[in-house]
Design an enzyme around this catalytic site. Structure first.
Site, PDB file in Angstrom:
ATOM      1  N   ASP A  56       0.812  -1.211   0.000  1.00 16.00           N
ATOM      2  CA  ASP A  56       0.000   0.000   0.000  1.00 16.00           C
ATOM      3  C   ASP A  56       0.849   1.266   0.000  1.00 16.00           C
ATOM      4  O   ASP A  56       2.063   1.226   0.167  1.00 16.00           O
ATOM      5  CB  ASP A  56      -0.959   0.009   1.198  1.00 16.00           C
ATOM      6  N   ASN A 104      -7.832  -3.125  14.320  1.00 14.39           N
ATOM      7  CA  ASN A 104      -9.223  -3.397  13.946  1.00 14.39           C
ATOM      8  C   ASN A 104      -9.328  -4.561  12.962  1.00 14.39           C
ATOM      9  O   ASN A 104     -10.384  -4.799  12.382  1.00 14.39           O
ATOM     10  CB  ASN A 104      -9.883  -2.147  13.365  1.00 14.39           C
ATOM     11  N   HIS A 107      -7.466  -4.918  10.153  1.00 16.52           N
ATOM     12  CA  HIS A 107      -7.165  -4.665   8.746  1.00 16.52           C
ATOM     13  C   HIS A 107      -5.862  -5.347   8.344  1.00 16.52           C
ATOM     14  O   HIS A 107      -4.955  -5.528   9.150  1.00 16.52           O
ATOM     15  CB  HIS A 107      -7.148  -3.163   8.426  1.00 16.52           C
ATOM     16  N   GLU A 155      -9.842  -1.955   5.413  1.00 15.06           N
ATOM     17  CA  GLU A 155     -10.520  -1.678   6.672  1.00 15.06           C
ATOM     18  C   GLU A 155     -11.775  -2.543   6.820  1.00 15.06           C
ATOM     19  O   GLU A 155     -12.253  -3.136   5.844  1.00 15.06           O
ATOM     20  CB  GLU A 155     -10.904  -0.193   6.736  1.00 15.06           C
TER      21      GLU A 155
END
Length: 246
Positions: free
Chosen positions: A67, A135, A137, A142
């Site tokens: 990314d 979380n 990811h 996400e």
């Protein structure tokens, strides 16, 4: 899914680097999928040390990164391009033109499609290095992300932006979007190596270890669909599981 429990971050980094080194020696033209952030820093340090001391060569290796922040120039010190140069590329014999990252300055659908096409043209990823967000990811996928998408633009959650704010001057400076390999792209990798360290990752890792199906609300659960996943995590990260140290 194989889980390797280690004592601490240093042991995690050494074991992860060992797996990557073994692939590089066995397949000198392998395609490595690389990750950024705090967790893999030690792994890159170990790979650089091995290159300097043992001469492990990256001359024919190709790399693709997961990314990049949207809207950030590669020359920006907070870009993931700059991160990779600082922690790995500038310290091994990987030639220019053999490492690739998403283009944060071109977030068009066409650019995302070109990145997936590039990965395919290289023959696909032999080993993808991953971390895991608090979380759940993976990459910047996400919660709520499609489990089949290729490379795409994603809006970062506030929790992710706050977690990454330590690398910027303030939370306001953290980009609100990123370009990321999609989960569909990640799952095409022939082998996945996920590393995790610290109590702050314990909740997410506990959910992953217990997951028995893919659920878009917890993106890392998509790894249950893959046949060749190794998790290397320290005792703190595994504190909410029943996995004991090897």
């Amino acid at each position: 899914m194989k889980i390797v429990s280690v004592t601490d971050n240093q042991e995690m980094s050494k074991k992860a680097a060992g797996i990557i080194r073994e692939l590089v020696l066995r397949k000198p033209d392998a395609v490595l999928g690389l990750a950024t952030g705090g967790t893999p820093e030690g792994t890159y340090q170990q790979l650089v040390k091995d290159h300097q001391e043992n001469g492990t060569s990256y001359r024919s290796i190709r790399t693709v990164n997961l990314d990049e922040y949207a809207g950030i120039d590669p020359k920006d010190p907070n870009s993931y391009y700059a991160y990779m140069k600082q922690h790995f590329f500038d310290h091994v014999d990987l030639p220019d033109g053999q490492y690739f990252l998403p283009n944060g300055l071109d977030t068009s659908k066409e650019a995302c499609m070109r990145y997936d096409a590039l990965i395919d043209s290289l023959g696909g990823v032999d080993l993808q290095l991953l971390g895991i967000g608090r979380n759940g990811h993976i990459g910047f996928n996400e919660p709520g992300s499609s489990l089949t998408l290729g490379t795409h633009v994603v809006k970062l959650t506030e929790s992710t932006r706050h977690a990454n704010a330590r690398y910027f001057g303030s939370i306001e400076d953290v980009p609100t979007e990123a370009v990321t390999m999609g989960i569909g792209t990640i799952l095409k990798s022939r082998k996945i190596l996920l590393i995790a360290s610290g109590e702050e990752k314990a909740d997410a890792l506990g959910k992953l270890v217990l997951a028995n199906r893919a659920d878009s609300r917890f993106p890392a659960s998509a790894l249950t669909q893959h046949k060749n996943v190794i998790i290397i995590a320290d005792e703190a990260a595994l504190s909410q599981t029943k996995v004991s140290k090897d």
